[in-house]
Design a protein around this motif. Structure first.
Motif, PDB file in Angstrom:
ATOM      1  N   GLN C  62       6.913  70.993 -14.638  1.00  0.00           N
ATOM      2  CA  GLN C  62       8.173  69.982 -13.689  1.00  0.00           C
ATOM      3  C   GLN C  62       7.573  68.711 -14.724  1.00  0.00           C
ATOM      4  OE1 GLN C  62      11.299  71.278 -12.076  1.00  0.00           O
ATOM      5  NE2 GLN C  62      10.984  73.247 -13.183  1.00  0.00           N
ATOM      6  N   GLY C  63       6.335  69.031 -14.332  1.00  0.00           N
ATOM      7  CA  GLY C  63       6.298  67.395 -15.316  1.00  0.00           C
ATOM      8  C   GLY C  63       5.729  66.576 -13.421  1.00  0.00           C
ATOM      9  N   VAL C  64       5.166  67.298 -12.784  1.00  0.00           N
ATOM     10  CA  VAL C  64       4.642  66.896 -11.349  1.00  0.00           C
ATOM     11  C   VAL C  64       3.563  67.239 -10.905  1.00  0.00           C
ATOM     12  CG1 VAL C  64       4.760  66.460  -8.241  1.00  0.00           C
ATOM     13  CG2 VAL C  64       6.612  66.875 -10.235  1.00  0.00           C
ATOM     14  N   ASN C  65       1.946  66.000 -10.675  1.00  0.00           N
ATOM     15  CA  ASN C  65       0.504  66.737  -9.429  1.00  0.00           C
ATOM     16  C   ASN C  65       1.157  67.698  -8.790  1.00  0.00           C
ATOM     17  OD1 ASN C  65      -1.750  66.903  -9.050  1.00  0.00           O
ATOM     18  ND2 ASN C  65      -2.418  64.529  -9.872  1.00  0.00           N
ATOM     19  N   PRO C  66       0.581  69.058  -9.033  1.00  0.00           N
ATOM     20  CA  PRO C  66       0.116  69.962  -8.685  1.00  0.00           C
ATOM     21  C   PRO C  66       0.052  69.343  -6.568  1.00  0.00           C
ATOM     22  CG  PRO C  66      -0.080  70.703 -10.145  1.00  0.00           C
ATOM     23  CD  PRO C  66      -0.131  68.873 -10.024  1.00  0.00           C
ATOM     24  N   THR C  67      -0.867  68.745  -7.074  1.00  0.00           N
ATOM     25  CA  THR C  67      -1.975  67.901  -5.935  1.00  0.00           C
ATOM     26  C   THR C  67      -1.498  67.079  -5.293  1.00  0.00           C
ATOM     27  OG1 THR C  67      -3.959  68.391  -7.493  1.00  0.00           O
ATOM     28  CG2 THR C  67      -4.698  67.165  -5.295  1.00  0.00           C
ATOM     29  N   TYR C  68      -0.523  66.419  -5.598  1.00  0.00           N
ATOM     30  CA  TYR C  68       0.318  65.390  -5.048  1.00  0.00           C
ATOM     31  C   TYR C  68       1.429  66.359  -4.764  1.00  0.00           C
ATOM     32  CZ  TYR C  68       3.946  61.721  -4.049  1.00  0.00           C
ATOM     33  OH  TYR C  68       4.587  60.816  -3.126  1.00  0.00           O
ATOM     34  N   ALA C  69       2.158  66.986  -4.986  1.00  0.00           N
ATOM     35  CA  ALA C  69       2.964  67.821  -4.246  1.00  0.00           C
ATOM     36  C   ALA C  69       2.477  68.198  -2.863  1.00  0.00           C
ATOM     37  CB  ALA C  69       3.618  69.104  -5.652  1.00  0.00           C
ATOM     38  N   TYR C  70       1.323  68.986  -3.597  1.00  0.00           N
ATOM     39  CA  TYR C  70       1.048  70.054  -2.212  1.00  0.00           C
ATOM     40  C   TYR C  70       0.910  68.952  -0.729  1.00  0.00           C
ATOM     41  CZ  TYR C  70       1.489  74.889  -4.652  1.00  0.00           C
ATOM     42  OH  TYR C  70       1.627  75.374  -5.526  1.00  0.00           O
ATOM     43  N   LYS C  71      -0.154  68.156  -1.579  1.00  0.00           N
ATOM     44  CA  LYS C  71      -0.564  66.425  -0.315  1.00  0.00           C
ATOM     45  C   LYS C  71       0.579  66.051  -0.041  1.00  0.00           C
ATOM     46  CE  LYS C  71      -2.661  62.650  -0.401  1.00  0.00           C
ATOM     47  NZ  LYS C  71      -3.958  61.496  -0.366  1.00  0.00           N
ATOM     48  N   THR C  72       1.805  65.944  -0.155  1.00  0.00           N
ATOM     49  CA  THR C  72       3.049  65.466   0.500  1.00  0.00           C
ATOM     50  C   THR C  72       4.182  66.671   0.852  1.00  0.00           C
ATOM     51  OG1 THR C  72       3.663  64.387  -1.822  1.00  0.00           O
ATOM     52  CG2 THR C  72       5.395  64.513  -0.384  1.00  0.00           C
ATOM     53  N   LEU C  73       3.923  67.746   0.589  1.00  0.00           N
ATOM     54  CA  LEU C  73       4.387  68.858   1.291  1.00  0.00           C
ATOM     55  C   LEU C  73       3.527  69.188   2.344  1.00  0.00           C
ATOM     56  CD1 LEU C  73       6.211  71.849   0.553  1.00  0.00           C
ATOM     57  CD2 LEU C  73       3.778  72.389   1.256  1.00  0.00           C
ATOM     58  N   PHE C  74       2.404  69.081   2.686  1.00  0.00           N
ATOM     59  CA  PHE C  74       1.279  69.626   4.471  1.00  0.00           C
ATOM     60  C   PHE C  74       1.438  68.230   4.801  1.00  0.00           C
ATOM     61  CE2 PHE C  74       0.240  73.229   1.658  1.00  0.00           C
ATOM     62  CZ  PHE C  74       0.557  73.971   2.790  1.00  0.00           C
ATOM     63  N   GLN C  75       1.008  67.591   4.168  1.00  0.00           N
ATOM     64  CA  GLN C  75       1.476  65.656   5.128  1.00  0.00           C
ATOM     65  C   GLN C  75       2.931  66.121   6.360  1.00  0.00           C
ATOM     66  OE1 GLN C  75      -0.675  63.106   3.221  1.00  0.00           O
ATOM     67  NE2 GLN C  75      -1.517  62.720   5.074  1.00  0.00           N
ATOM     68  N   SER C  76       4.003  66.136   5.588  1.00  0.00           N
ATOM     69  CA  SER C  76       4.917  65.626   6.081  1.00  0.00           C
ATOM     70  C   SER C  76       4.826  66.583   6.838  1.00  0.00           C
ATOM     71  CB  SER C  76       6.176  65.868   5.022  1.00  0.00           C
ATOM     72  OG  SER C  76       5.799  66.980   4.188  1.00  0.00           O
ATOM     73  N   ALA C  77       4.832  68.074   6.482  1.00  0.00           N
ATOM     74  CA  ALA C  77       4.894  68.894   7.388  1.00  0.00           C
ATOM     75  C   ALA C  77       4.036  69.494   9.067  1.00  0.00           C
ATOM     76  CB  ALA C  77       4.694  70.651   7.216  1.00  0.00           C
ATOM     77  N   LEU C 335       8.890  67.185  -0.220  1.00  0.00           N
ATOM     78  CA  LEU C 335       8.778  67.310  -1.342  1.00  0.00           C
ATOM     79  C   LEU C 335       9.355  66.974  -2.305  1.00  0.00           C
ATOM     80  CD1 LEU C 335       5.743  68.251  -3.331  1.00  0.00           C
ATOM     81  CD2 LEU C 335       7.394  70.513  -2.768  1.00  0.00           C
ATOM     82  N   GLN C 336      11.126  67.527  -2.244  1.00  0.00           N
ATOM     83  CA  GLN C 336      12.152  66.980  -2.759  1.00  0.00           C
ATOM     84  C   GLN C 336      12.715  65.224  -3.140  1.00  0.00           C
ATOM     85  OE1 GLN C 336      16.303  69.020  -1.960  1.00  0.00           O
ATOM     86  NE2 GLN C 336      16.786  69.053  -4.048  1.00  0.00           N
ATOM     87  N   PHE C 337      12.631  65.046  -1.568  1.00  0.00           N
ATOM     88  CA  PHE C 337      12.943  63.604  -1.591  1.00  0.00           C
ATOM     89  C   PHE C 337      11.524  62.538  -2.837  1.00  0.00           C
ATOM     90  CE2 PHE C 337      12.556  59.050   0.429  1.00  0.00           C
ATOM     91  CZ  PHE C 337      14.198  59.130   0.245  1.00  0.00           C
ATOM     92  N   ASP C 338      10.178  63.053  -2.435  1.00  0.00           N
ATOM     93  CA  ASP C 338       9.302  62.128  -2.976  1.00  0.00           C
ATOM     94  C   ASP C 338       9.200  62.924  -4.929  1.00  0.00           C
ATOM     95  OD1 ASP C 338       8.009  60.837  -1.567  1.00  0.00           O
ATOM     96  OD2 ASP C 338       6.130  61.124  -1.870  1.00  0.00           O
ATOM     97  N   THR C 339       9.454  63.969  -5.448  1.00  0.00           N
ATOM     98  CA  THR C 339       9.571  64.439  -6.196  1.00  0.00           C
ATOM     99  C   THR C 339      10.238  64.661  -7.085  1.00  0.00           C
ATOM    100  OG1 THR C 339       8.271  66.904  -5.661  1.00  0.00           O
ATOM    101  CG2 THR C 339       7.104  64.453  -5.677  1.00  0.00           C
TER     102      THR C 339
END
Lengths: 524, 331, 383
Positions: C62-77, C335-339
């Motif tokens: 989907q054109g998103v950096n997975p590391t960034y996505a996972y980081k966002t996911l867990f950071q926010s959770a 995650l959706q909001f950010d990426t």
């Protein structure tokens, strides 16, 4: 299961001894065959051969490795080591298809027939002929008629298997094996479900087939049959061939000793019974089977304290339903069951247990045990909520374990510990667990259904002794067994069941094997 | 005739239904045709999906994942068609993706002995996840699959315009039901399939490859589920929506049971479901009864429960359905 | 398995029990042995790792950096106060719906209907919550939770009853009951329980004194859920009821032989499951949504299936499993909001993990002959 008593066997003298010797043409040659399952060595370095037109018996007690051996011949399992050569061709037998192609036919201990299909459909399964893409069922019927004509085994090609009595299913199973070109026919315990008379007929068919050039490998643990029909006998013990002998050169006692590795007590020692008051009374009982047909139909019988009453009969004549009805697992349709005068006709299994019925079920894997539970839990399976095994709502593990350990010792269960799962035990030890549980609470009535099925000889002797001991302590014992020998040797009184009712009752002392066989077949 | 005496009640019921339909037709031609037409459109995906269940269970594999298989078929069919602007490419994609899902169920359960019910549930979760994750709004098709008239047959009163005049998938469904029924009971494949589903070790000892039969049947059945999905997103409507199968995969299982694991009876059962819905809408539309829309919507689900409760004890599933087969363990 | 003719010696690994706590076979020592003993944890963890790798591929696609996505996911959770509160807020009902699936599984029943039971519970609590608006908070809370519990239990009992009296398979009946529940509730919140003057169909807000508030970042429901999960584990392991449940689940024929009332156990297990799911609905209503509005809490019941299977129907293990699912769900919106990644990526992650956990092949590949044999769950339509 029980080694045969040394009573003279019917048909013994008309056996293979007078037939011509085998032709010297080796049809099957097995060399150095070994097969293991995990750490269990089912077959060790087995070598044997079968010649054309020869009947070879494989004799051995349960667990000796007979079935494993023939499954490899039929391609159901692959050997770890060794070769199986058929007509000199030692190429591995890949699967049953390959075995069939090479002229091997097998009659299985558990019939390999589809219950909801007709005889004709079962007959052609796997080698169907078609006309314009459509199954040729008329041809299949014709095939059934021809085969049953040729071998003198009557069956109706349009009957559905599940509607047929076991004896007839057996015929279908054999005809199915013969429906393909068969040089070697394997029969795995074919007589287990037959009356003595049906057994005689089957032995005749076997002899005719052999005379026609078909070789037969015949698995059994019944010595009488071996002596009646086999040319040669291989005796298996703990996975190895421990003896090879011409049937003409041996007798029942010799074979039994070879089979078990020691002298076998062929009769159960017991004193005269001292019958007391009536414990179980069954009157005009009617019980339906799973298909809602009356399997028990007007059954009447009384069992007194201190006696063993054996129910003899061909399997499928209502024995299972009778036992389940008395135990409260299957509500009767009509009639009356009382225990010590108390009406238990409508009681559930919990109530019959509380009333004092100990029940060794026919199918211990299905009913008697929970395989993943420890032995200790299994030993309180129907008493988990009684004191001291539970204080009200909460289980008392300590008491459960202590009870398990005591019974473990008393009944000589061979297992790693009482915390081992029941599934890890051998058949004989599993059965000891069930027997221990059902005897240990002092039952008024002990109901033993097929108590030694699939059990090794040592355990059989043990279980028989315990049943007699329970009788001597005053329990009424109802023994239901498809092994006529077991009924004959253990019972004080014998009731013959056919078509769901008692067709004859007699003291065991007056029992005559042939007569009982006739009654079992419904000939009365 | 032996066949008639065995199937008497079924045959009589069928005749009675057909007579009733024509009496209805004689009374009010327009309403009869429109209601039965509605019933058939409702029934098409259910019939296909019930055939999926029949093929699986007749060979011993319970398929709870029909719902997911249909959804994936509808999804990939629709988006392939939207991308290529070819409905036929869409149908092919739907069938192939359904087969892929069928193969997934087949391999996990038959080869690797995963619990069949759990495998089906996993398929449904994966299907929901995948189709939502890749869902793009704003895609559309300009038209649905074209209608086809079968010459002569479509001129038969009532039956003609309902069954022999319609979209290609609906017409194919008729053929599939007939072929599957014939194949199951009259051909070598059918005899073997039934043996494998009833008593696999008997089939095995007769030289039949049980594992291969199951893999093949469950995979092909997946293709039918894909076709059912394609019907939803390309023939009934030209759109794909998330979760558009709306429980049809489970209704189909009830229909399969009600139809006693026989394609023709399942066909009749699905029509019955469809007709009930048609009747409810008709009553609603003509103001004969006034029920809230929600109660009309839940009718098929309640009917499923009623049908299953009624069918209990009267029909017998293939004996080996749900049980993994391990070679050499049978006898 | 060897054929019946062969008696295996005691305690061969091939015949390992379905549960390890009762009489495990001898296993090697050391790290390998520890891994084998704890394979109920090791397998899901491996599954999770694989799922995240596959998920990374989906995200990259989907054109998103997975590391960034996972980081966002867990950071926010997990690593913000609000996020952790959100995660716990979601974990609480998930523990209950996990139990609602796990307990019947122990009895051999697959309850797909936690969702329907859950929304009935949620609605019942909401209706009590606004109808009793003048009562003291604690009274409303207790009555609302009790009504939620009963509503769920009653709805689940329909499936139990259909099973015991008519032999209708619970998988189909509970799925049908889910759809029926959605429609009935949609009717109810459009008609008798509709908030007046509102365009959206929803109930009025419950009385404010009945709100279940947070203790710091921990919602009040969370400790209740943990206690109930532990209590359920104790019930299954130590009580006669638990023994009867387990026996029915492992060998129905033997249970009948042993005098256990199978139908009663099935009815009880389903009612208990419904009670858990209904209670989850009640707590969700009082603690988070404060009314009934469709579209909210859409997946909590279905997630219960995933949680129970991840936890291998062990009640205590539903706690971490629910926490995992809760965190993923809580992080997904950020995650959706950010990426712009669809929150459904979480469904994909969970489905893949689930696949790994329930494929016997995976445990066999890792542990070879020491793999624990999961007891077969279902045996076709007949049972």
């Amino acid at each position: 299961m029980t080694a045969s008593p040394s009573t003279p066997a019917y048909g013994e003298e008309t056996g293979a001894k007078d037939r011509r010797a085998a032709t010297g043409d080796r049809l099957l040659d097995i060399v150095g065959l070994s097969k293991s399952f995990g750490t269990v060595r089912a077959n060790r370095d087995i070598s044997l051969h079968v010649e054309r037109g020869e009947i070879v018996a494989l004799l051995g007690e349960n667990g000796a490795g007979k079935s494993t051996l023939v499954k490899q011949i039929f391609g159901l399992q692959a050997p770890d080591e060794g070769t199986i050569a058929i007509k000199g061709d030692a190429a591995p037998i890949k699967d049953p298809k390959d075995a069939i192609r090479r002229g091997i036919g097998m009659e299985h201990q558990h019939f390999q027939l589809v219950p909801v299909m007709t005889v004709a459909e079962n007959m052609i399964l796997g080698h169907e002929t078609t006309k314009h893409g459509q199954l040729d069922l008329e041809g299949a019927r014709q095939l059934v008629r021809e085969l049953s004509e040729k071998h003198g085994l009557a069956v109706d090609p349009d009957a559905e298997i599940e509607d047929l009595p076991v004896g007839t299913q057996q015929r279908v199973e054999i005809l199915k094996a013969l429906s393909r070109k068969v040089d070697l026919l394997i029969l795995d315990e074919p007589t287990a479900v037959l009356t003595p008379q049906e057994t005689d007929e089957l032995l005749e068919v076997m002899k005719e087939l052999a005379a026609g050039g078909t070789s037969i490998v015949f698995i059994t643990h019944k010595l009488r049959e071996v002596l009646a029909v086999a040319d040669r006998v291989y005796v298996l013990r703990q996975g190895s061939v421990v003896g090879e002998v011409a049937a003409a050169d041996t007798d029942a006692r010799g074979l039994a000793t070879m089979m078990v590795g020691r002298e076998v007590v062929l009769r159960v020692d017991k004193d005269e019974p001292k019958p007391g008051a009536d414990v179980l009374r069954v009157a005009d009982l009617v019980v339906l089977d799973d298909r809602a047909l009356p399997a028990v139909d007007g059954f009447t019988l009384t069992v007194r304290a201190g006696e063993i009453v054996g129910v003899a009969g061909v399997e499928g004549n209502g024995q299972r339903e009778l036992v389940e009805a008395i135990a409260g697992m299957r509500p009767p349709k009509g009639g009356l069951i009382t225990l010590l005068g108390e009406d238990i006709t409508k009681a559930n299994p919990h109530q019959t247990h509380v009333a004092g019925i100990g029940h060794i079920p026919e199918d211990r894997e299905r009913h008697g045990l929970v395989g993943s539970y420890s032995l200790a839990d299994n030993m309180v399976l129907n008493r988990f909520d009684e004191k001291p095994f539970a204080n009200g709502f909460v289980r008392n593990f300590e008491a459960v374990r202590e009870n398990g350990e005591a019974l473990f010792k008393e009944f000589d269960v061979r297992a790693a510990s009482v915390m081992a799962p029941a599934a890890s035990l051998s058949g004989g030890n599993k059965q000891k667990v069930v027997v221990a549980r059902e005897m240990s609470f002092g039952p008024k009535l002990l109901m033993a259904a097929q108590p030694t099925r699939g059990v090794d000889v040592g355990s059989i002797e043990f279980i028989h002794r315990r049943i007699v001991a329970a009788r001597d302590e005053g329990a009424a014992v109802l023994l239901v067994s498809a092994e006529l020998d077991e009924v004959l040797s253990l019972s004080d009184r014998i009731a013959v069941i056919h078509g769901g009712k008692v067709v004859a009752e007699m003291p065991a002392a007056d029992a005559d094997r042939t007569e009982i066989g006739r009654l079992m077949a419904g000939d009365h | 005739m032996a066949w008639f005496s065995r199937n008497r009640s079924v045959t009589l019921t069928a005749v009675a239904i057909i007579v009733a339909a024509y009496v209805f037709y004689a009374i009010n031609q327009r309403v009869a045709v429109s209601m039965i037409d509605f019933a058939w459109s409702f029934a098409v995906p259910l019939v296909l999906a019930a055939c999926v269940g029949v093929m699986g269970e007749r060979s011993g594999v319970i398929n709870i994942g029909i719902e997911g298989q249909m959804l994936v078929g509808a999804f990939s069919g629709f988006f392939t068609a939207a991308a290529t602007q070819s409905l036929w490419a869409g149908v092919i994609a739907g069938v192939l993706s359904g087969m892929l899902m069928g193969a997934f169920l087949a391999w996990t359960t038959v080869k690797w002995q995963m619990d069949q019910i759990i495998a089906g549930v996993v398929i449904n979760i994966i299907a929901t996840g995948l189709t939502s994750f890749y869902y793009k709004s704003g895609q559309s098709l300009t038209h649905v699959m074209p209608n086809i008239d079968i010459p002569l047959l479509s001129k038969i009163p009532l039956i003609g315009p309902v069954f022999f005049e319609g979209g290609p998938i609906a017409l194919t469904t008729l053929v599939i039901v007939a072929i599957l029924h014939f194949a199951l009971f009259r051909t070598r494949w059918g005899l073997r399939t039934r043996a494998v589903g009833e008593y696999p070790s008997a089939a095995d000892t007769a030289g039949i490859n049980v594992i291969a039969m199951r893999l093949l049947n469950v995979t092909i059945a997946g293709g039918l589920a894909g076709l059912a999905g394609a019907y939803l997103s390309m023939e009934a409507t030209p759109t794909f929506e998330r979760g558009m199968t709306a429980g049809r995969g489970f209704l189909a299982l009830a229909i399969m049971i009600f139809g006693a694991w026989r394609p023709l009876r399942a066909f009749a059962a699905a029509l019955f479901f469809g007709f009930t819905s048609a009747l409810a809408s008709q009553l609603q539309a003509s103001n004969i009864v006034s029920l809230p829309q929600q109660f009309i919507n839940l009718l098929p689900y309640v009917l499923t429960l009623v049908v299953l409760a009624a069918a209990a004890g009267r029909v017998r599933p293939p004996a080996a359905a749900g049980q993994p087969f391990v070679k050499g363990e049978g006898s | 398995m060897p054929d019946k003719d062969v008696a295996p010696p005691p305690a061969t690994p091939a015949a390992a029990p379905a549960v390890l706590e009762r009489g495990a076979p001898p296993t090697p020592g050391g790290l390998w042995g520890a891994l084998i003993r704890y394979q109920a944890i090791v397998v899901p963890v491996v599954g999770l790792v694989v799922a995240f790798v596959v998920g990374a591929l989906l995200i990259r696609q989907q054109g998103v950096n997975p590391t960034y996505a996972y980081k966002t996911l867990f950071q926010s959770a997990l690593f913000t106060r609000d996020g952790l509160n959100q995660t716990l807020q979601r974990t609480t009902p998930l523990i209950f719906t996990g139990l609602a699936v796990a307990v019947p599984l122990r009895v051999g029943l697959f309850n797909i209907g936690a969702q329907g039971q859950f929304i009935f519970g949620a609605l019942a609590a909401a209706v009590v919550g606004y109808k009793l608006h003048s009562a003291p908070g604690i009274v409303i809370i207790l009555v609302a939770l009790l009504c939620g519990l009963l509503a769920g239990a009653m709805w689940a009992s329909i499936a139990g009853f259909l099973k015991t009296s008519r032999g209708v398979h619970e998988v189909i009946s509970t799925i049908m009951l889910n759809s029926i529940a959605v429609n009935i509730i949609d009717y109810l919140i459009n008609n008798p329980f509709k908030e007046k003057g509102q365009a959206i169909p929803r109930t009025p807000q419950i009385a404010p004194q009945a709100f279940l508030n947070d203790m710091g970042i921990v919602p009040i429901g969370f400790p209740i859920a943990v206690i109930l999960a532990v209590g359920t584990a104790w019930m299954l392991r130590r009580t006669t009821l638990g023994f009867q449940f387990e026996t029915v689940g492992r060998n129905k024929a033997a249970a009948g032989y042993a005098g256990i009332k199978i139908n009663k156990m099935i009815l009880l297990a389903m009612a208990l499951a419904g009670a858990f799911a209904g209670l989850a609905g009640g707590i969700e209503t009082l603690g988070d949504i404060h009314r009934y509005e469709s579209g909210f809490n859409a997946n909590l019941g279905f997630d219960g299936i995933t949680i129970a299977l991840l936890a291998r129907s062990n009640p205590v293990a539903t706690i971490p499993a629910a926490f995992l699912v809760g965190a993923l769900r809580a992080g997904a919106s950020a995650l959706q909001f950010d990426t712009g990644i669809q929150p459904e990526v979480v469904d994909m992650l969970l489905a893949i993990t689930l696949l790994f956990v329930s494929l016997p092949l995976v445990a066999k590949l890792i542990f070879r002959r020491y793999a624990a044999k999961g007891s077969a769950l279902t045996s076709g339509w007949g049972s």
